[in-house]
Write an enzyme that holds these catalytic residues in place. Structure first.
Site, PDB file in Angstrom:
ATOM      1  CG  PHE A   6      -1.984  -0.931   1.312  1.00 19.65           C
ATOM      2  CD1 PHE A   6      -3.258  -0.603   0.889  1.00 19.65           C
ATOM      3  CD2 PHE A   6      -1.762  -2.213   1.814  1.00 19.65           C
ATOM      4  CE1 PHE A   6      -4.296  -1.525   0.953  1.00 19.65           C
ATOM      5  CE2 PHE A   6      -2.787  -3.136   1.886  1.00 19.65           C
ATOM      6  CZ  PHE A   6      -4.060  -2.794   1.450  1.00 19.65           C
ATOM      7  CG  ASP A   7       0.625   5.910  -1.613  1.00 17.39           C
ATOM      8  OD1 ASP A   7       1.722   6.381  -1.262  1.00 17.39           O
ATOM      9  OD2 ASP A   7      -0.410   6.593  -1.770  1.00 17.39           O
ATOM     10  CG  MET A   8       1.654   4.895   4.051  1.00 16.35           C
ATOM     11  SD  MET A   8       2.513   5.176   5.615  1.00 16.35           S
ATOM     12  CE  MET A   8       1.135   5.217   6.760  1.00 16.35           C
ATOM     13  CE  LYS A 143       5.388   5.596  -3.305  1.00 16.84           C
ATOM     14  NZ  LYS A 143       4.018   5.854  -2.807  1.00 16.84           N
TER      15      LYS A 143
END
Length: 220
Positions: A6-8, A143
């Protein structure tokens, strides 16, 4: 084994208003024109130095460092006065609980936040023990470089075919695609759904109760 990463910000936690406020205060504090909320929203997910360089349109390392430190100061101060502004999106907690209960799933984080902030937020919501791997810019490139996903796969021993990256920005999707894994875009975050589809999202979800089915469709 399936690895679900998961990204936050914008995926698990809703911090858009908080981040844009701190960006405005940071730039004004250094006598600079503040980026619009839209511009601030567009860089959420990048590591902080990369985001600041982009927003200030500069390669001046000294200025970038000043912006980064000022932003971190504003963020730390806000934690004292209003820590509740880092809420989970609706359905996120239930989805994490469901996935954590499965014997065939490992959970991970890949975020532009620093590791200290990740630990604090996961602890705040009582889910710190759910995650096997935490990847941040502390030890990885920003990223959309695939390094965070590659590090997560190496740490867990799960290959790309059984790995899913979940995110709300093109940076998340591009990172997952570059790492060779499946990607799930969420429609409630900081980039438009059409943008996520354009850069290669394997599938999209509108609500967290759709996540289990999307994972099953992609890797099971």
């Amino acid at each position: 084994m399936i690895l679900v990463i998961f990204d936050m910000d914008g995926t698990l936690i809703d911090t858009q208003a908080l981040i844009t406020e701190h960006m405005t205060a940071t730039f004004h504090g250094l006598g600079l024109e503040a980026p619009s909320p839209e511009k601030s929203r567009r860089v959420i997910g990048l590591s902080l130095p990369v985001a600041m360089a982009h927003l200030a349109d500069t390669q001046d390392a000294v200025l970038v460092d000043q912006l980064v430190e000022a932003y971190r100061g504003h963020y730390r101060a806000s934690l004292v006065t209003d820590a509740s502004r880092e809420a989970l999106f609706p359905g996120a907690l239930d989805a994490l609980k469901r996935l954590n209960a499965r014997d065939d799933v490992l959970l991970g984080i890949a975020t532009g936040k620093g590791l200290t902030g990740v630990h604090r937020i996961l602890g705040l919501h009582g889910v710190a023990d759910y995650f096997t791997t935490l990847q941040t810019p502390d030890h990885n490139p920003s990223k959309p470089h695939p390094g965070m996903v590659q590090s997560a796969m190496a740490e867990t021993g799960v290959d790309a075919a059984q790995t899913v990256m979940i995110g709300d920005t093109t940076f998340d999707i591009e990172m997952g695609v570059a790492a060779g894994c499946k990607t799930i875009g969420v429609t409630w975050g900081y980039h438009e759904p059409r943008e996520l589809i354009a850069v290669g999202a394997s599938t999209m979800i509108d609500r967290y109760d759709q996540l289990d089915g999307a994972i099953r469709q992609l890797v099971e």
